[in-house]
Design an enzyme around this catalytic site. Sequence first.
Site, PDB file in Angstrom:
ATOM      1  N   ASP A 172     -33.612 113.718 125.224  1.00 58.72           N
ATOM      2  CA  ASP A 172     -33.393 114.673 124.147  1.00 58.72           C
ATOM      3  C   ASP A 172     -32.490 113.935 123.165  1.00 58.72           C
ATOM      4  O   ASP A 172     -31.308 113.712 123.452  1.00 58.72           O
ATOM      5  CB  ASP A 172     -32.710 115.926 124.704  1.00 58.72           C
ATOM      6  CG  ASP A 172     -32.344 116.901 123.603  1.00 58.72           C
ATOM      7  OD1 ASP A 172     -32.546 116.550 122.413  1.00 58.72           O
ATOM      8  OD2 ASP A 172     -31.846 117.990 123.923  1.00 58.72           O
ATOM      9  N   LYS A 223     -43.601 108.351 106.958  1.00 61.69           N
ATOM     10  CA  LYS A 223     -43.541 109.397 105.954  1.00 61.69           C
ATOM     11  C   LYS A 223     -43.748 110.761 106.631  1.00 61.69           C
ATOM     12  O   LYS A 223     -44.351 110.783 107.704  1.00 61.69           O
ATOM     13  CB  LYS A 223     -44.576 109.158 104.855  1.00 61.69           C
ATOM     14  CG  LYS A 223     -46.030 109.301 105.344  1.00 61.69           C
ATOM     15  CD  LYS A 223     -46.981 109.353 104.215  1.00 61.69           C
ATOM     16  CE  LYS A 223     -47.283 110.754 103.794  1.00 61.69           C
ATOM     17  NZ  LYS A 223     -48.200 111.491 104.677  1.00 61.69           N
ATOM     18  N   HIS A 265     -49.246 103.821 105.285  1.00 63.72           N
ATOM     19  CA  HIS A 265     -50.312 103.082 105.946  1.00 63.72           C
ATOM     20  C   HIS A 265     -51.425 102.678 104.992  1.00 63.72           C
ATOM     21  O   HIS A 265     -52.209 101.792 105.293  1.00 63.72           O
ATOM     22  CB  HIS A 265     -50.840 103.839 107.180  1.00 63.72           C
ATOM     23  CG  HIS A 265     -51.729 104.989 106.854  1.00 63.72           C
ATOM     24  ND1 HIS A 265     -51.255 106.212 106.476  1.00 63.72           N
ATOM     25  CD2 HIS A 265     -53.080 105.103 106.848  1.00 63.72           C
ATOM     26  CE1 HIS A 265     -52.276 107.027 106.255  1.00 63.72           C
ATOM     27  NE2 HIS A 265     -53.396 106.383 106.485  1.00 63.72           N
ATOM     28  N   GLU A 278     -60.854 113.949 101.595  1.00 60.71           N
ATOM     29  CA  GLU A 278     -61.003 114.038 103.051  1.00 60.71           C
ATOM     30  C   GLU A 278     -61.894 115.227 103.390  1.00 60.71           C
ATOM     31  O   GLU A 278     -61.880 116.238 102.672  1.00 60.71           O
ATOM     32  CB  GLU A 278     -59.650 114.253 103.711  1.00 60.71           C
ATOM     33  CG  GLU A 278     -58.649 113.155 103.456  1.00 60.71           C
ATOM     34  CD  GLU A 278     -57.367 113.439 104.206  1.00 60.71           C
ATOM     35  OE1 GLU A 278     -57.231 112.955 105.334  1.00 60.71           O
ATOM     36  OE2 GLU A 278     -56.505 114.160 103.669  1.00 60.71           O
ATOM     37  N   ASP A 336     -47.710 115.303 100.579  1.00 59.42           N
ATOM     38  CA  ASP A 336     -48.360 114.616 101.701  1.00 59.42           C
ATOM     39  C   ASP A 336     -49.148 113.385 101.247  1.00 59.42           C
ATOM     40  O   ASP A 336     -49.219 112.395 101.967  1.00 59.42           O
ATOM     41  CB  ASP A 336     -49.303 115.611 102.405  1.00 59.42           C
ATOM     42  CG  ASP A 336     -49.895 115.054 103.686  1.00 59.42           C
ATOM     43  OD1 ASP A 336     -49.117 114.553 104.515  1.00 59.42           O
ATOM     44  OD2 ASP A 336     -51.127 115.122 103.860  1.00 59.42           O
ATOM     45  N   HIS A 364     -49.328 107.833  99.084  1.00 55.39           N
ATOM     46  CA  HIS A 364     -50.549 107.026  99.074  1.00 55.39           C
ATOM     47  C   HIS A 364     -51.138 106.832  97.666  1.00 55.39           C
ATOM     48  O   HIS A 364     -51.449 105.713  97.266  1.00 55.39           O
ATOM     49  CB  HIS A 364     -51.622 107.661  99.962  1.00 55.39           C
ATOM     50  CG  HIS A 364     -51.174 107.920 101.375  1.00 55.39           C
ATOM     51  ND1 HIS A 364     -50.322 107.074 102.051  1.00 55.39           N
ATOM     52  CD2 HIS A 364     -51.458 108.917 102.241  1.00 55.39           C
ATOM     53  CE1 HIS A 364     -50.110 107.558 103.273  1.00 55.39           C
ATOM     54  NE2 HIS A 364     -50.776 108.667 103.406  1.00 55.39           N
TER      55      HIS A 364
HETATM   56  C1  BG6 Z   1     -51.537 110.910 106.124  1.00 57.01           C
HETATM   57  C2  BG6 Z   1     -51.475 112.359 105.727  1.00 57.01           C
HETATM   58  O1  BG6 Z   1     -50.457 110.215 105.588  1.00 57.01           O
HETATM   59  O2  BG6 Z   1     -52.747 110.340 105.642  1.00 57.01           O
HETATM   60  C3  BG6 Z   1     -52.682 113.107 106.266  1.00 57.01           C
HETATM   61  O3  BG6 Z   1     -50.285 112.943 106.255  1.00 57.01           O
HETATM   62  C4  BG6 Z   1     -53.963 112.426 105.828  1.00 57.01           C
HETATM   63  O4  BG6 Z   1     -52.664 114.460 105.834  1.00 57.01           O
HETATM   64  C5  BG6 Z   1     -53.922 110.940 106.157  1.00 57.01           C
HETATM   65  O5  BG6 Z   1     -55.040 113.050 106.504  1.00 57.01           O
HETATM   66  C6  BG6 Z   1     -55.109 110.209 105.545  1.00 57.01           C
HETATM   67  O6  BG6 Z   1     -55.145 108.894 106.023  1.00 57.01           O
HETATM   68  P1  BG6 Z   1     -56.514 108.098 106.122  1.00 57.01           P
HETATM   69  O7  BG6 Z   1     -56.131 106.723 106.527  1.00 57.01           O
HETATM   70  O8  BG6 Z   1     -57.358 108.810 107.123  1.00 57.01           O
HETATM   71  O9  BG6 Z   1     -57.114 108.165 104.745  1.00 57.01           O
END
Ligand code: BG6
Length: 500
Positions: free
Chosen positions: A95, A154, A184, A222, A241, A246
């Site tokens: 914890d 993030k 990422h 998405e 988000d 991104h």
């Molecule tokens: C994340 C978001 O950072 O990226 C998610 O929190 C999103 O909501 C995701 O679905 C998308 O990543 P990728 O690589 O699938 O385009």
Amino acid sequence: MPPADMALPDHCDFVVFGGTGDLSMRKLLPALYHCALEDRLPADTRIIGISRADLDDAGFRAEVRRSIATHVPADRQDASAVERLLERVFHLTLDVNDPADWHQVHGLLKDRPAFEETVRVFYMAVAPTLFGTISQRLAEGGVADDPARVVLEKPIGHDLASARAINDAVGEVFEEHQIFRIDHYLGKESVQNLLVTRFANTLLEPLWNSHWIDHVQITVAETVGVGTRGGYYDHAGALRDMVQNHLLQLLCLVAMEPPIEVGREDVRDEKLKVLQALRPWTREEIDTDIVRGRYTAGIVDGEPVPAYREEVASADREESLTETFVALKTEVQNWRWAGVPFYLRTGKRMDRRSSEIVIVFKEPPHDVFPHRTGVTQPNRLHIQVQPDEGMRLHLTAKEPGPGGYRMRPVSLDLNYATAFGRHSPDAYERLLMDVVRGIPTLFMRRDEVEAAWAWCEPILQHWAESGLPPKRYPAGSAGPTTAFTLIERDGRSWQEAELS
Ligand code: BG6
């Protein structure tokens, strides 16, 4: 600041806080498995999952085995590589808020040969509110000094003030060069290839400015909804988000000036300048140049899906104004880009999964074919980030045949999988190994994160004050109709990918 070392260290402890969580199981452990499969982990590596789950090493290894079986493609499954990885895997139940528990973490980390030379990577796959506490506890145990590194997932905060507070708290323990803030998208091959396309070729750079480029489009669409993440997402929304991180990072890579070299700080310096040059928002422009939407029930990939409100029914808010879609128009106010609109959009439960960047060039300045027939379109460079990474350059050509000039749009295609004969590695593989090596280029620096929040802040405030609901769009559609009006009123239209 220590120099970047491209070589892998000999000793590494890779510690994941939130070790049994979704990110760890879906992304981090499969990525570490791929590294083990290709012999890219330091020879002396331990992977230590830390979580509240009541698991011993054997129990955690069983979870890791399941995660690999589920998330690694069948043609990459290799029983001996799995065993090699599992031998290195350990688990501690903790914890993080209970100081008494921490001696086991400190003990495990110190109880190893070559402690002083061991690169300790602390991956924070937990709520950002815990980043500060965990950093403090690590420091108290004497395990946070160089060559220790911390990776922050993030979202880093939910606005500028909270991001600063998190950065301050972590910064009390770790120096900036030890902090790796992950986005990422920067680990995706096609995103890095954007740097190569722009700066390892001479063809495009002379055209890469307001003289020749009409506008830029960046789309991250998405098909997935918020799934089990409603509790987090309902407090975040698409702007926090996706756009704050991104989409703005993609915009930075498109718009940045050439760095002196793709080395330690140069790329990040140039990206920061782009963020600082983004047109600041007025209230009027927030209303006219941003569309926020939220999906209602619909059909995605042939399956009926519920509305956002139903999907997050278990979340703690009866009536939220959270958006699942954002489209906006902005500008980079500098010499290179003056007057060139950048249109950004992202949404969940859209009609397709596609991340793409489209550079739309201007029409030729003078028409030398007054009697032409057929169809012409402005040149476009279409960069497909995912799926099917690739690039397509749209040109106009003469259709073969006698008599006059009949024009037709044609394209030059680069499909990564075909050109290089293999699929690209997952973004996390590249990024995790960059952390182990201590290479910060593909991570966000504190000032970048804060500049991105500073740009988003007026939007968040205005939305909160106005209390207006997002526009509705059916799941499985291309977003609210106003997102089309946003670009069409400028005489332009969204360009959809046609790569295969
Ligand atoms: C994340 C978001 O950072 O990226 C998610 O929190 C999103 O909501 C995701 O679905 C998308 O990543 P990728 O690589 O699938 O385009």
